[in-house]
Enzyme design. Structure first.
Site, PDB file in Angstrom:
ATOM      1  N   ASP A  42      16.148   0.978  14.978  1.00  7.71           N
ATOM      2  CA  ASP A  42      16.038   1.772  16.199  1.00  7.71           C
ATOM      3  C   ASP A  42      14.562   2.010  16.536  1.00  7.71           C
ATOM      4  O   ASP A  42      13.705   1.186  16.219  1.00  7.71           O
ATOM      5  CB  ASP A  42      16.797   3.090  16.015  1.00  7.71           C
ATOM      6  CG  ASP A  42      17.525   3.496  17.287  1.00  7.71           C
ATOM      7  OD1 ASP A  42      16.840   3.878  18.252  1.00  7.71           O
ATOM      8  OD2 ASP A  42      18.768   3.429  17.311  1.00  7.71           O
ATOM      9  N   HIS A  57      15.218   8.268  20.358  1.00 10.88           N
ATOM     10  CA  HIS A  57      16.537   7.630  20.264  1.00 10.88           C
ATOM     11  C   HIS A  57      16.959   7.444  18.802  1.00 10.88           C
ATOM     12  O   HIS A  57      18.083   7.794  18.417  1.00 10.88           O
ATOM     13  CB  HIS A  57      16.493   6.288  20.997  1.00 10.88           C
ATOM     14  CG  HIS A  57      17.822   5.620  21.159  1.00 10.88           C
ATOM     15  ND1 HIS A  57      18.395   4.836  20.182  1.00 10.88           N
ATOM     16  CD2 HIS A  57      18.691   5.617  22.199  1.00 10.88           C
ATOM     17  CE1 HIS A  57      19.556   4.371  20.612  1.00 10.88           C
ATOM     18  NE2 HIS A  57      19.759   4.830  21.849  1.00 10.88           N
ATOM     19  N   SER A  61      25.269   3.995  21.977  1.00 13.71           N
ATOM     20  CA  SER A  61      24.341   4.208  20.857  1.00 13.71           C
ATOM     21  C   SER A  61      24.735   5.424  20.038  1.00 13.71           C
ATOM     22  O   SER A  61      24.459   5.493  18.844  1.00 13.71           O
ATOM     23  CB  SER A  61      22.915   4.429  21.379  1.00 13.71           C
ATOM     24  OG  SER A  61      22.362   3.259  21.864  1.00 13.71           O
TER      25      SER A  61
END
Length: 278
Positions: free
Chosen positions: A17, A49, A222
């Site tokens: 990520d 994120h 996600s």
């Protein structure tokens, strides 16, 4: 998110990520950090994120008195930064991260690879390279879980490497219809039905950046993916001999049918209680 007796204790998870912020909820469980963007040594996340994904998967909920606890708060995190501060990356860095996992899987006890990263491929070759990369990890016995991407609702909108027929691909159960219908759906180039299953992904609260050890809300496939990865860590703690194929079949047998087409919902909505009871 998880009220199970199991915590994923000792199970290693590699998270590809934007990196990871050393939030208090990760305790001392960030076992490894590899930066394929700026090659820094200490864990960081310049986007947020990756920290959110890690929180959903492995956060202890310590900073929220247990309110925002992840699925597998005992699991060991290997955070691999393959995306920059804008969330962009290239396939070369991702492939390098795959090689790192194969070289270090024993050292960090990695059993699960979480890829909340997807790309809309410019060419079929670009897609094939990523798919071949994840399939090598799968063939080596790792449980690979990838997001279906947020390019829906058009058919054929599952991103790479989630379009691989071998790995476990996760869509968002609450982003399949209406204005929020962005969860990627099949069929793939090879006419394979995808995603494999769906899980909640809309407005999920999890760890965020900053010295205050705070939380923030994000939405997308996600966020659905680490929920499933975390549950797999619980199952592997319960029975460490389970293979990736057995895990995939258990997921299939534990889903609740939402009454939607297979290329929209996969096998259905993930039911953790059923999954851990198998």
């Amino acid at each position: 998110m998880n009220e199970s007796f199991y915590t994923g204790k000792g199970i290693g998870v590699a998270i590809l990520d934007t990196g990871i912020y050393p939030h208090i909820d990760f305790d001392s469980r960030i076992c490894a950090f590899a930066d394929f963007i700026a090659h820094k040594k200490s864990p960081y996340d310049d986007n947020g994120h990756g920290t959110c994904v890690a929180g959903i998967l492995a956060g202890s909920g310590r900073a929220s008195m247990g309110k925002y606890k992840g699925m597998a708060p005992g699991s060991r995190i290997s955070a691999l930064k393959v995306l920059d501060r804008f969330g962009n990356g290239n396939k070369e860095d991702v492939l390098q991260a795959f090689r790192w996992i194969l070289q270090n899987r024993e050292r960090y006890r990695i059993r699960i690879v979480n890829i909340s990263v997807g790309t809309t491929y410019r060419t079929r070759n670009d897609q094939d390279v990523l798919v071949q990369g994840v399939e090598r990890l799968w063939d080596e016995g790792l449980v690979v879980v990838a997001a279906a991407g947020n390019q829906g609702p058009k058919p054929g909108s599952v991103t790479a490497p989630g379009c691989s027929k071998k790995i476990i691909t996760v869509g968002s159960s609450d982003m399949l219809s209406g204005k929020q219908a962005v969860s990627g759906r099949g069929p793939t180039f090879e006419c394979v039905c995808k995603p494999d299953l769906v899980a909640p992904g809309r407005q999920i609260m999890a760890c965020t950046l900053g010295a205050g050890n705070l939380y923030s809300m994000k939405s997308g496939t996600s966020m659905s993916t680490p929920l499933v990865s975390g549950a797999i860590a619980l199952a592997l703690e319960k029975d460490s001999l389970l293979s990736n194929v057995e895990i995939k079949m258990m997921l299939r047998d534990s889903c609740d049918d939402m009454g939607l087409p297979r290329n929209q919902q996969g096998w259905g909505k993930f039911n953790c209680k059923k999954f851990l009871a198998l």
